[in-house]
Design a protein around this motif. Sequence first.
Motif, PDB file in Angstrom:
ATOM      1  N   ALA A  26     -19.557 -23.144 -51.501  1.00 21.16           N
ATOM      2  CA  ALA A  26     -19.682 -22.587 -52.852  1.00 21.16           C
ATOM      3  C   ALA A  26     -19.200 -21.143 -52.913  1.00 21.16           C
ATOM      4  N   SER A  27     -19.313 -20.411 -51.796  1.00 22.46           N
ATOM      5  CA  SER A  27     -18.865 -19.019 -51.788  1.00 22.46           C
ATOM      6  C   SER A  27     -17.349 -18.919 -51.728  1.00 22.46           C
ATOM      7  N   GLY A  28     -16.675 -20.018 -51.407  1.00 22.77           N
ATOM      8  CA  GLY A  28     -15.216 -20.068 -51.461  1.00 22.77           C
ATOM      9  C   GLY A  28     -14.521 -19.187 -50.458  1.00 22.77           C
ATOM     10  N   ILE A  29     -13.491 -18.525 -50.923  1.00 19.29           N
ATOM     11  CA  ILE A  29     -12.651 -17.704 -50.060  1.00 19.29           C
ATOM     12  C   ILE A  29     -12.872 -16.228 -50.356  1.00 19.29           C
ATOM     13  N   ALA A  30     -12.422 -15.381 -49.463  1.00 21.11           N
ATOM     14  CA  ALA A  30     -12.468 -13.940 -49.708  1.00 21.11           C
ATOM     15  C   ALA A  30     -11.440 -13.602 -50.772  1.00 21.11           C
ATOM     16  N   PHE A  31     -11.782 -12.684 -51.658  1.00 20.30           N
ATOM     17  CA  PHE A  31     -10.849 -12.281 -52.697  1.00 20.30           C
ATOM     18  C   PHE A  31     -10.936 -10.782 -52.863  1.00 20.30           C
ATOM     19  N   GLY A  32      -9.977 -10.223 -53.574  1.00 18.15           N
ATOM     20  CA  GLY A  32      -9.909  -8.786 -53.777  1.00 18.15           C
ATOM     21  C   GLY A  32     -10.803  -8.332 -54.911  1.00 18.15           C
ATOM     22  N   GLU A  33     -10.482  -7.155 -55.441  1.00 23.65           N
ATOM     23  CA  GLU A  33     -11.306  -6.548 -56.472  1.00 23.65           C
ATOM     24  C   GLU A  33     -11.247  -7.316 -57.788  1.00 23.65           C
ATOM     25  N   GLU A  34     -12.260  -7.100 -58.614  1.00 23.43           N
ATOM     26  CA  GLU A  34     -12.321  -7.762 -59.912  1.00 23.43           C
ATOM     27  C   GLU A  34     -11.210  -7.238 -60.817  1.00 23.43           C
ATOM     28  N   MET A  35     -10.646  -8.125 -61.616  1.00 26.75           N
ATOM     29  CA  MET A  35      -9.550  -7.769 -62.521  1.00 26.75           C
ATOM     30  C   MET A  35      -9.769  -8.457 -63.862  1.00 26.75           C
ATOM     31  N   ARG A  36      -8.910  -8.161 -64.824  1.00 24.05           N
ATOM     32  CA  ARG A  36      -8.927  -8.855 -66.111  1.00 24.05           C
ATOM     33  C   ARG A  36      -8.050 -10.098 -66.016  1.00 24.05           C
ATOM     34  N   GLY A  37      -8.403 -11.140 -66.744  1.00 26.01           N
ATOM     35  CA  GLY A  37      -7.589 -12.344 -66.795  1.00 26.01           C
ATOM     36  C   GLY A  37      -6.198 -12.035 -67.306  1.00 26.01           C
ATOM     37  N   GLY A  38      -5.175 -12.621 -66.690  1.00 30.17           N
ATOM     38  CA  GLY A  38      -3.791 -12.389 -67.089  1.00 30.17           C
ATOM     39  C   GLY A  38      -3.173 -11.139 -66.505  1.00 30.17           C
ATOM     40  N   GLU A  39      -3.942 -10.386 -65.730  1.00 29.06           N
ATOM     41  CA  GLU A  39      -3.443  -9.150 -65.122  1.00 29.06           C
ATOM     42  C   GLU A  39      -2.726  -9.465 -63.813  1.00 29.06           C
ATOM     43  N   ALA A  40      -1.550  -8.869 -63.618  1.00 31.57           N
ATOM     44  CA  ALA A  40      -0.780  -9.083 -62.389  1.00 31.57           C
ATOM     45  C   ALA A  40      -1.402  -8.294 -61.245  1.00 31.57           C
ATOM     46  N   CYS A  41      -1.597  -8.956 -60.098  1.00 32.69           N
ATOM     47  CA  CYS A  41      -2.129  -8.261 -58.920  1.00 32.69           C
ATOM     48  C   CYS A  41      -1.045  -8.056 -57.864  1.00 32.69           C
ATOM     49  N   ALA A  42       0.099  -8.722 -58.024  1.00 32.37           N
ATOM     50  CA  ALA A  42       1.239  -8.523 -57.134  1.00 32.37           C
ATOM     51  C   ALA A  42       2.480  -9.055 -57.846  1.00 32.37           C
ATOM     52  N   GLU A  43       3.605  -8.392 -57.636  1.00 32.85           N
ATOM     53  CA  GLU A  43       4.846  -8.887 -58.219  1.00 32.85           C
ATOM     54  C   GLU A  43       6.041  -8.225 -57.563  1.00 32.85           C
ATOM     55  N   ASN A  44       7.166  -8.914 -57.660  1.00 35.39           N
ATOM     56  CA  ASN A  44       8.450  -8.373 -57.256  1.00 35.39           C
ATOM     57  C   ASN A  44       9.493  -8.927 -58.222  1.00 35.39           C
ATOM     58  N   GLU A  45      10.768  -8.818 -57.884  1.00 36.58           N
ATOM     59  CA  GLU A  45      11.810  -9.276 -58.809  1.00 36.58           C
ATOM     60  C   GLU A  45      11.846 -10.803 -58.960  1.00 36.58           C
ATOM     61  N   ASP A  46      11.202 -11.537 -58.064  1.00 35.95           N
ATOM     62  CA  ASP A  46      11.231 -13.001 -58.090  1.00 35.95           C
ATOM     63  C   ASP A  46       9.955 -13.639 -58.609  1.00 35.95           C
ATOM     64  N   LEU A  47       8.816 -13.004 -58.387  1.00 37.37           N
ATOM     65  CA  LEU A  47       7.534 -13.676 -58.544  1.00 37.37           C
ATOM     66  C   LEU A  47       6.471 -12.703 -59.029  1.00 37.37           C
ATOM     67  N   GLN A  48       5.548 -13.211 -59.853  1.00 32.06           N
ATOM     68  CA  GLN A  48       4.404 -12.428 -60.309  1.00 32.06           C
ATOM     69  C   GLN A  48       3.145 -13.239 -60.027  1.00 32.06           C
ATOM     70  N   VAL A  49       2.166 -12.627 -59.361  1.00 34.04           N
ATOM     71  CA  VAL A  49       0.900 -13.276 -59.046  1.00 34.04           C
ATOM     72  C   VAL A  49      -0.174 -12.662 -59.937  1.00 34.04           C
ATOM     73  N   LEU A  50      -0.841 -13.520 -60.713  1.00 37.77           N
ATOM     74  CA  LEU A  50      -1.883 -13.053 -61.623  1.00 37.77           C
ATOM     75  C   LEU A  50      -3.258 -13.227 -60.991  1.00 37.77           C
ATOM     76  N   ALA A  51      -4.228 -12.504 -61.522  1.00 41.64           N
ATOM     77  CA  ALA A  51      -5.615 -12.638 -61.076  1.00 41.64           C
ATOM     78  C   ALA A  51      -6.069 -14.085 -61.241  1.00 41.64           C
ATOM     79  N   GLY A  52      -6.962 -14.532 -60.353  1.00 40.26           N
ATOM     80  CA  GLY A  52      -7.458 -15.904 -60.391  1.00 40.26           C
ATOM     81  C   GLY A  52      -8.946 -15.954 -60.677  1.00 40.26           C
ATOM     82  N   ARG A  53      -9.441 -17.149 -60.866  1.00 35.45           N
ATOM     83  CA  ARG A  53     -10.851 -17.361 -61.185  1.00 35.45           C
ATOM     84  C   ARG A  53     -11.594 -17.933 -59.998  1.00 35.45           C
ATOM     85  N   THR A  54     -12.877 -17.692 -59.965  1.00 34.18           N
ATOM     86  CA  THR A  54     -13.755 -18.305 -58.969  1.00 34.18           C
ATOM     87  C   THR A  54     -14.603 -19.362 -59.670  1.00 34.18           C
ATOM     88  N   SER A  55     -15.019 -20.382 -58.905  1.00 31.33           N
ATOM     89  CA  SER A  55     -15.827 -21.423 -59.539  1.00 31.33           C
ATOM     90  C   SER A  55     -17.285 -21.361 -59.117  1.00 31.33           C
TER      91      SER A  55
END
Length: 123
Positions: free
Chosen positions: A64-93
């Motif tokens: 239930a504790s799932g995986i380790a994740f980084g700091e809390e962010m807003r939904g739809g906010e990019a946490c990593a990106e480059n010219e090819d790819l953008q990674v947005l914040a994710g949800r926990t269940s």
Amino acid sequence: TAPSTVTVYVTQGPLLRRLRQRDEWRQVAVGTLRPGRRSRLELVEPVALQPKTPNCIYLATNHASGIAFGEEMRGGEACAENEDLQVLAGRTSGSATHFAGFEGFIYWFQFNGRLEYSMMDGL
């Protein structure tokens, strides 16, 4: 803490819609995550991402504790990106049951990992 079994699923489309559509996801990897250590998961087949289309990656664990994740962010906010790819914040269940526990008051967090990819020729 004991290692977690992790199953990786992928789908195309917006996350909030796809979380309710279990049959739209396909399994692409199974592996083990070890607390406090780097873990590497190999996909069983390449995943082709369509340009300018949301694609989702779901790492589901047996805890239930799932995986380790980084700091809390807003939904739809990019946490990593480059010219090819953008990674947005994710949800926990908060659930050890895959595709469960996403209802109600859910937080968004930064992806805490590394995503390796390659570009396909001819696109």
